[in-house]
Design a protein around this motif. Structure first.
Motif: not given
Length: 158
Positions: A120-132, A146-153
């Motif tokens: 479930t989710g998207s390809e961008l969610d996979l990127v967001r998830d690994i940031l954690k 922080m900029e990348l994290e913000g741009s993904l949200s």
């Protein structure tokens, strides 16, 4: 058309065997991933990966983790940015039948309606998830991270 479709499927088969393999060291895994990325780039030399942007994004997510593990934070950050770029490209594939454009696979096509995914989710969610993950703790408070994290949200599919 069948030969071109076979070429695409063979590269994806190689991806599953090479990029999703198990390697004893980070350096060996990086070598394998770089080799696989070179294969993708040789066959799809014009960067029109269509569906396979998701495979390239996967490689860059793994690069990001591996580089962070060995303290190569600039390479890790660049890999995260490229993972995001390929994830967004995957998510923005136009509807309908699309042709690959490399002369090696140009008779093969992709159609979003004929694909499925096993998560479930998207390809961008996979990127967001690994940031954690903890591996990025040393980078977490850098401006680029922080900029990348913000741009993904705030990212939306175009």
């Amino acid at each position: 058309a069948q030969k071109h479709a076979n070429n695409v499927q063979f590269v994806d088969f190689l991806h599953q065997n090479i990029a999703v393999g198990s390697y004893p060291t980070a350096d060996q895994e990086l070598t394998a991933l770089h080799a696989m990325l070179s294969i993708w780039n040789a066959v799809f030399y014009d960067n029109n990966f269509l569906f396979y942007h998701c495979r390239i994004a996967e490689i860059y997510r793994r690069f990001a983790i591996l580089y962070a593990k060995i303290g190569k934070y600039d390479e890790s950050m660049e890999s995260l940015k490229l993972a995001k770029e390929h994830a967004a490209a995957y998510m923005n594939i136009p509807d309908g039948e699309q042709h690959y454009t490399s002369i090696l696979v140009c008779k093969a096509t992709h159609d979003n309606a004929k694909t499925s995914k096993n998560f479930t989710g998207s390809e961008l969610d996979l990127v967001r998830d690994i940031l954690k993950t903890k591996v990025f703790d040393a980078m977490r408070h850098s401006k680029d991270f922080m900029e990348l994290e913000g741009s993904l949200s705030g990212y939306e599919v175009q």
